[in-house]
Motif scaffolding. Structure first.
Motif, PDB file in Angstrom:
ATOM      1  N   GLU A   1      -4.064  -4.732  10.404  1.00 39.62           N
ATOM      2  CA  GLU A   1      -3.041  -5.212   9.829  1.00 39.62           C
ATOM      3  C   GLU A   1      -2.398  -4.144   8.945  1.00 39.62           C
ATOM      4  O   GLU A   1      -3.305  -3.141   8.455  1.00 39.62           O
ATOM      5  CB  GLU A   1      -3.523  -6.365   8.932  1.00 39.62           C
ATOM      6  N   TRP A   2      -1.225  -3.879   8.792  1.00 37.12           N
ATOM      7  CA  TRP A   2      -0.751  -2.657   8.002  1.00 37.12           C
ATOM      8  C   TRP A   2       0.462  -3.289   6.978  1.00 37.12           C
ATOM      9  O   TRP A   2       1.042  -4.543   7.227  1.00 37.12           O
ATOM     10  CB  TRP A   2       0.297  -1.747   8.919  1.00 37.12           C
ATOM     11  N   ARG A   3       0.434  -2.557   5.870  1.00 36.76           N
ATOM     12  CA  ARG A   3       1.383  -3.141   4.843  1.00 36.76           C
ATOM     13  C   ARG A   3       2.081  -1.854   4.123  1.00 36.76           C
ATOM     14  O   ARG A   3       1.643  -0.709   4.313  1.00 36.76           O
ATOM     15  CB  ARG A   3       0.487  -3.742   3.597  1.00 36.76           C
ATOM     16  N   GLY A   4       3.175  -2.115   3.418  1.00 31.79           N
ATOM     17  CA  GLY A   4       3.894  -1.308   2.781  1.00 31.79           C
ATOM     18  C   GLY A   4       4.865  -0.234   3.221  1.00 31.79           C
ATOM     19  O   GLY A   4       5.408  -0.461   4.321  1.00 31.79           O
ATOM     20  N   VAL A   5       5.009   0.855   2.653  1.00 32.72           N
ATOM     21  CA  VAL A   5       6.010   1.932   3.025  1.00 32.72           C
ATOM     22  C   VAL A   5       5.512   2.404   4.585  1.00 32.72           C
ATOM     23  O   VAL A   5       6.574   2.608   5.365  1.00 32.72           O
ATOM     24  CB  VAL A   5       5.725   3.230   2.226  1.00 32.72           C
ATOM     25  N   GLU A   6       4.247   2.340   4.777  1.00 32.60           N
ATOM     26  CA  GLU A   6       3.833   2.828   6.462  1.00 32.60           C
ATOM     27  C   GLU A   6       4.500   1.963   7.413  1.00 32.60           C
ATOM     28  O   GLU A   6       5.207   2.516   8.588  1.00 32.60           O
ATOM     29  CB  GLU A   6       2.420   2.798   6.466  1.00 32.60           C
ATOM     30  N   VAL A   7       4.790   0.599   6.949  1.00 38.17           N
ATOM     31  CA  VAL A   7       5.198  -0.304   7.912  1.00 38.17           C
ATOM     32  C   VAL A   7       6.762  -0.141   8.063  1.00 38.17           C
ATOM     33  O   VAL A   7       7.333   0.246   8.955  1.00 38.17           O
ATOM     34  CB  VAL A   7       5.151  -1.795   7.506  1.00 38.17           C
ATOM     35  N   ASP A   8       7.527   0.035   6.901  1.00 43.20           N
ATOM     36  CA  ASP A   8       8.784   0.309   6.837  1.00 43.20           C
ATOM     37  C   ASP A   8       9.405   1.699   7.556  1.00 43.20           C
ATOM     38  O   ASP A   8      10.079   1.620   8.239  1.00 43.20           O
ATOM     39  CB  ASP A   8       9.426   0.486   5.388  1.00 43.20           C
ATOM     40  N   THR A   9       8.414   2.732   7.507  1.00 44.17           N
ATOM     41  CA  THR A   9       8.623   3.996   7.857  1.00 44.17           C
ATOM     42  C   THR A   9       8.674   3.776   9.605  1.00 44.17           C
ATOM     43  O   THR A   9       9.266   4.345  10.333  1.00 44.17           O
ATOM     44  CB  THR A   9       7.749   5.163   7.619  1.00 44.17           C
ATOM     45  N   ALA A  10       7.633   3.217   9.895  1.00 42.03           N
ATOM     46  CA  ALA A  10       7.249   3.151  11.256  1.00 42.03           C
ATOM     47  C   ALA A  10       8.386   2.190  12.117  1.00 42.03           C
ATOM     48  O   ALA A  10       8.792   2.493  13.107  1.00 42.03           O
ATOM     49  CB  ALA A  10       5.725   2.490  11.677  1.00 42.03           C
TER      50      ALA A  10
END
Length: 134
Positions: A106-115
């Motif tokens: 599971e990933w959250r935050g800015v990392e998800v938006d960037t990817a």
């Protein structure tokens, strides 16, 4: 008087002396000519005149329809599906979260938006490069 339908075009023949084969040929010619001019017809009316068969056509109203190839339609479908997967619109979806069901990660935050932005940009670039080759 009788009516025909050719594709999505209604054809009205006002004079019974015009044979069906002849009416179909004239209507197909009118549809073809309109298509060469970038127009889509909704109705063709045929009647017997002094100089032969008279043809009156009605162009489709509203916004002009765009014609696509089957490949372009498929590319658009792929892009729409990817956008829905990357940016879910469901009420109960967590938009700031990415979950991999195969690994349980599971990933959250800015990392998800960037990817998400990078993956969508690459997909759009790939689709553009393929559809310009066809």
């Amino acid at each position: 008087m009788y009516k025909l339908i050719i594709g999505n075009v209604r054809v009205t023949v006002n004079d019974d002396s015009i044979k069906r084969e002849q009416a179909a040929a004239y209507a197909k010619q009118a549809i073809s000519t309109a298509g060469q001019q970038g127009k889509l017809l909704s109705h063709v009316e045929l009647s017997a005149g002094l100089d032969g068969i008279e043809v009156a056509s009605t162009e489709k109203a509203g916004c002009r329809m765009v014609r696509k190839s089957i490949k372009q339609s498929m590319f658009d479908g792929i892009l729409d599906a990817a956008k829905e997967k990357l940016y879910p619109t469901g009420t109960f979806s967590q938009k700031e979260l990415w979950f991999d069901s195969e690994t349980g990660q599971e990933w959250r935050g800015v990392e998800v938006d960037t990817a998400r932005a990078e993956v969508l940009a690459k997909l759009e670039e790939w689709i553009k490069s393929i559809s310009s080759n066809n």
